[in-house]
Design a protein around this motif. Structure first.
Motif, PDB file in Angstrom:
ATOM      1  N   LEU A 273       0.834  -1.198   0.000  1.00 42.11           N
ATOM      2  CA  LEU A 273       0.000   0.000   0.000  1.00 42.11           C
ATOM      3  C   LEU A 273       0.870   1.250   0.000  1.00 42.11           C
ATOM      4  N   SER A 274       0.490   2.234  -0.800  1.00 43.02           N
ATOM      5  CA  SER A 274       1.251   3.485  -0.835  1.00 43.02           C
ATOM      6  C   SER A 274       0.821   4.440   0.273  1.00 43.02           C
ATOM      7  N   GLN A 275      -0.460   4.387   0.641  1.00 44.86           N
ATOM      8  CA  GLN A 275      -0.974   5.232   1.720  1.00 44.86           C
ATOM      9  C   GLN A 275      -1.199   4.361   2.951  1.00 44.86           C
ATOM     10  N   THR A 276      -0.378   4.550   3.976  1.00 45.23           N
ATOM     11  CA  THR A 276      -0.438   3.659   5.134  1.00 45.23           C
ATOM     12  C   THR A 276      -0.639   4.400   6.447  1.00 45.23           C
ATOM     13  N   SER A 277      -1.034   5.646   6.388  1.00 51.22           N
ATOM     14  CA  SER A 277      -1.254   6.400   7.626  1.00 51.22           C
ATOM     15  C   SER A 277      -2.534   7.210   7.534  1.00 51.22           C
ATOM     16  N   LEU A 278      -3.107   7.482   8.697  1.00 54.06           N
ATOM     17  CA  LEU A 278      -4.325   8.284   8.792  1.00 54.06           C
ATOM     18  C   LEU A 278      -4.197   9.156  10.036  1.00 54.06           C
ATOM     19  N   SER A 279      -4.498  10.442   9.891  1.00 53.40           N
ATOM     20  CA  SER A 279      -4.349  11.389  10.990  1.00 53.40           C
ATOM     21  C   SER A 279      -5.667  12.103  11.266  1.00 53.40           C
ATOM     22  N   VAL A 280      -5.859  12.417  12.533  1.00 54.70           N
ATOM     23  CA  VAL A 280      -6.990  13.248  12.969  1.00 54.70           C
ATOM     24  C   VAL A 280      -6.391  14.464  13.656  1.00 54.70           C
ATOM     25  N   THR A 281      -6.674  15.659  13.138  1.00 55.90           N
ATOM     26  CA  THR A 281      -6.021  16.872  13.628  1.00 55.90           C
ATOM     27  C   THR A 281      -7.042  17.872  14.137  1.00 55.90           C
ATOM     28  N   ASP A 282      -6.753  18.417  15.329  1.00 54.18           N
ATOM     29  CA  ASP A 282      -7.563  19.474  15.924  1.00 54.18           C
ATOM     30  C   ASP A 282      -6.657  20.688  16.136  1.00 54.18           C
ATOM     31  N   PRO A 283      -6.907  21.810  15.445  1.00 50.61           N
ATOM     32  CA  PRO A 283      -6.026  22.977  15.594  1.00 50.61           C
ATOM     33  C   PRO A 283      -6.160  23.682  16.946  1.00 50.61           C
ATOM     34  N   ALA A 284      -7.198  23.344  17.711  1.00 54.10           N
ATOM     35  CA  ALA A 284      -7.404  24.017  18.997  1.00 54.10           C
ATOM     36  C   ALA A 284      -7.951  23.032  20.020  1.00 54.10           C
ATOM     37  N   ALA A 285      -7.190  21.989  20.305  1.00 51.16           N
ATOM     38  CA  ALA A 285      -7.598  21.014  21.319  1.00 51.16           C
ATOM     39  C   ALA A 285      -7.319  21.573  22.712  1.00 51.16           C
ATOM     40  N   THR A 286      -8.045  21.037  23.696  1.00 52.67           N
ATOM     41  CA  THR A 286      -7.811  21.415  25.088  1.00 52.67           C
ATOM     42  C   THR A 286      -7.038  20.293  25.769  1.00 52.67           C
ATOM     43  N   ILE A 287      -5.846  20.645  26.286  1.00 54.88           N
ATOM     44  CA  ILE A 287      -4.930  19.655  26.847  1.00 54.88           C
ATOM     45  C   ILE A 287      -4.873  19.829  28.359  1.00 54.88           C
ATOM     46  N   GLY A 288      -5.090  18.739  29.084  1.00 54.34           N
ATOM     47  CA  GLY A 288      -5.068  18.785  30.532  1.00 54.34           C
ATOM     48  C   GLY A 288      -3.654  18.750  31.099  1.00 54.34           C
ATOM     49  N   LYS A 289      -3.525  19.106  32.368  1.00 58.63           N
ATOM     50  CA  LYS A 289      -2.214  19.192  33.006  1.00 58.63           C
ATOM     51  C   LYS A 289      -1.512  17.831  33.063  1.00 58.63           C
ATOM     52  N   ALA A 290      -2.277  16.745  33.136  1.00 56.46           N
ATOM     53  CA  ALA A 290      -1.657  15.423  33.207  1.00 56.46           C
ATOM     54  C   ALA A 290      -0.810  15.127  31.974  1.00 56.46           C
ATOM     55  N   PHE A 291      -1.152  15.715  30.835  1.00 58.16           N
ATOM     56  CA  PHE A 291      -0.403  15.517  29.595  1.00 58.16           C
ATOM     57  C   PHE A 291       0.741  16.524  29.441  1.00 58.16           C
ATOM     58  N   LEU A 292       0.848  17.478  30.358  1.00 54.85           N
ATOM     59  CA  LEU A 292       1.838  18.539  30.232  1.00 54.85           C
ATOM     60  C   LEU A 292       3.036  18.218  31.112  1.00 54.85           C
ATOM     61  N   ALA A 293       4.052  17.638  30.512  1.00 56.82           N
ATOM     62  CA  ALA A 293       5.238  17.252  31.269  1.00 56.82           C
ATOM     63  C   ALA A 293       5.897  18.491  31.877  1.00 56.82           C
ATOM     64  N   GLY A 294       6.200  18.399  33.159  1.00 52.51           N
ATOM     65  CA  GLY A 294       6.881  19.493  33.845  1.00 52.51           C
ATOM     66  C   GLY A 294       5.970  20.625  34.278  1.00 52.51           C
ATOM     67  N   ALA A 295       4.658  20.423  34.217  1.00 54.51           N
ATOM     68  CA  ALA A 295       3.739  21.482  34.649  1.00 54.51           C
ATOM     69  C   ALA A 295       3.854  21.702  36.148  1.00 54.51           C
ATOM     70  N   ALA A 296       3.932  22.952  36.561  1.00 55.78           N
ATOM     71  CA  ALA A 296       4.049  23.291  37.974  1.00 55.78           C
ATOM     72  C   ALA A 296       2.675  23.348  38.628  1.00 55.78           C
ATOM     73  N   GLU A 297       2.688  23.368  39.953  1.00 57.41           N
ATOM     74  CA  GLU A 297       1.431  23.347  40.700  1.00 57.41           C
ATOM     75  C   GLU A 297       0.561  24.560  40.390  1.00 57.41           C
ATOM     76  N   ASP A 298       1.222  25.712  40.184  1.00 51.88           N
ATOM     77  CA  ASP A 298       0.456  26.936  39.952  1.00 51.88           C
ATOM     78  C   ASP A 298       0.179  27.193  38.470  1.00 51.88           C
ATOM     79  N   ASP A 299       0.574  26.269  37.592  1.00 57.15           N
ATOM     80  CA  ASP A 299       0.257  26.396  36.166  1.00 57.15           C
ATOM     81  C   ASP A 299      -1.226  26.138  35.936  1.00 57.15           C
ATOM     82  N   PRO A 300      -1.780  26.673  34.845  1.00 52.64           N
ATOM     83  CA  PRO A 300      -3.205  26.436  34.566  1.00 52.64           C
ATOM     84  C   PRO A 300      -3.503  24.955  34.381  1.00 52.64           C
ATOM     85  N   ASP A 301      -4.731  24.550  34.694  1.00 49.62           N
ATOM     86  CA  ASP A 301      -5.106  23.135  34.586  1.00 49.62           C
ATOM     87  C   ASP A 301      -5.184  22.667  33.137  1.00 49.62           C
TER      88      ASP A 301
END
Length: 340
Positions: free
Chosen positions: A43-71
């Motif tokens: 197959l020449s096409q072997t990937s599929l992507s789903v893209t959101d230009p403005a997703a909301t990311i929680g602190k658990a996914f933010l490596a190195g986020a400090a306690e006083d950083d936004p959630d």
């Protein structure tokens, strides 16, 4: 004295044999060769992507986020599925490796994919080349530095069956590690080609049920102790452990002849909920879809894969030619010889 056959009769007997071979090949071809093409290995096409230009990311996914950083923060996020097709295991199945990654696209452009990676998994399995179902054992590596673990895929994931019907299919959710119904929703037309859209609804689905090893499975919320004006503690500090849930919808667009997926739209919310169901935090809120450019490339490939082999045409041609050659050669070869 032995009489020699004339050259014309010798050639007629040879032609008679050729005609019989052609006739037999034409009659047997539909039984020996399946008109439907199995999943190609190149197959020449072997990937599929789903893209959101403005997703909301929680602190658990933010490596190195400090306690006083936004959630939460807002930024571009893409979820990518890449398929590598290996050598055939047998006549019907082939080995497949699937990489799934979630990236912060803004960081990927400046710092590279490694720094932008939110999560990643590598799946290994066997896939039936005719109906797209998973056959045999499944392994998934989802934690760095640990061996791949066993998993199960009991529905469609990488593709739908050939000649996809307008009905409900069980479609696999990678985070939930189980399949849920994907109902036929509508027929659409893309560049003059008909595609089917299936809709899957997720309602407060717990991740813990089948994916207890997920790295971001739980979140602990600590409530500080309460004190009166004199500093005397009136209520002790408490900690609440919440588990991850998924809600939302997913639309899967399928080219029905080949059964290949050409586009996905996800409106999913991965959030933490306490025992009473109350939301206590967010991991990721994603509203994305496959780009038109990628969808069109996947659709072109799916249409090509969905085309049947011209078995009937070749069978008819060989049968007709074989019959004509056999009759003509038989007439010449078997007619009485004239005495000299």
């Amino acid at each position: 004295m032995v009489r020699m056959l004339p050259k014309s009769r010798v050639l007629a007997f040879l032609a008679l044999g050729v005609g019989c071979v052609l006739l037999g090949a034409g009659l047997l071809l539909p039984r020996l060769v399946d008109a439907e093409r199995p999943l190609p290995l190149d197959l020449s096409q072997t990937s599929l992507s789903v893209t959101d230009p403005a997703a909301t990311i929680g602190k658990a996914f933010l490596a190195g986020a400090a306690e006083d950083d936004p959630d939460t923060i807002t930024g571009p996020v893409s979820r990518n599925l890449s398929v590598s097709v290996g050598a055939p295991v047998d006549e019907d199945a082939t080995a497949v490796t699937v990489g799934v990654s979630t990236l912060r696209d803004d960081m990927a452009e400046s710092l590279g994919d490694q720094a932008a990676l939110l999560e990643a998994e590598v799946w290994s399995m066997r896939v039936d080349r005719n109906d797209g179902s998973v056959a045999g054992d499944v392994k998934v590596a989802d934690t760095l530095g640990t061996p791949a673990g066993d998993a199960e895929i009991d529905g469609q994931w990488l593709a739908f069956p050939r000649d996809t019907a307008q009905e409900t299919y069980q479609f696999f959710d990678r985070l939930l590690r189980r399949s849920l119904p994907a109902d036929f929703d509508r027929v659409e037309e893309i560049d003059g080609r008909e595609v089917y859209v299936f809709r899957q609804t997720l309602s407060a689905e717990p991740v813990l049920t089948a994916n207890p090893r997920y790295a971001w499975l739980t979140q602990t919320v600590t409530t500080p102790a309460e004190t009166d004006d004199e500093g005397v503690e009136t209520a002790p500090a408490t900690s609440t452990v919440s588990t991850l849930h998924r809600s939302g919808t997913r639309e899967i667009t399928v080219e029905p002849t080949s059964g290949m997926i050409v586009s996905v739209r996800e409106d999913t919310r991965d959030y933490y909920a306490a025992a009473d169901g109350a939301e206590t935090g967010l991991l990721l809120d994603l509203h994305g879809e496959t780009s038109e450019e990628e969808r069109d490339a996947l659709l072109d490939q799916a249409v090509e894969v969905g085309e049947d082999r011209p078995v009937s045409m070749w069978s008819l041609a060989l049968t007709v030619i074989g019959a004509i050659v056999t009759v003509a050669a038989g007439f010449v070869a078997l007619r009485p010889q004239r005495r000299q």
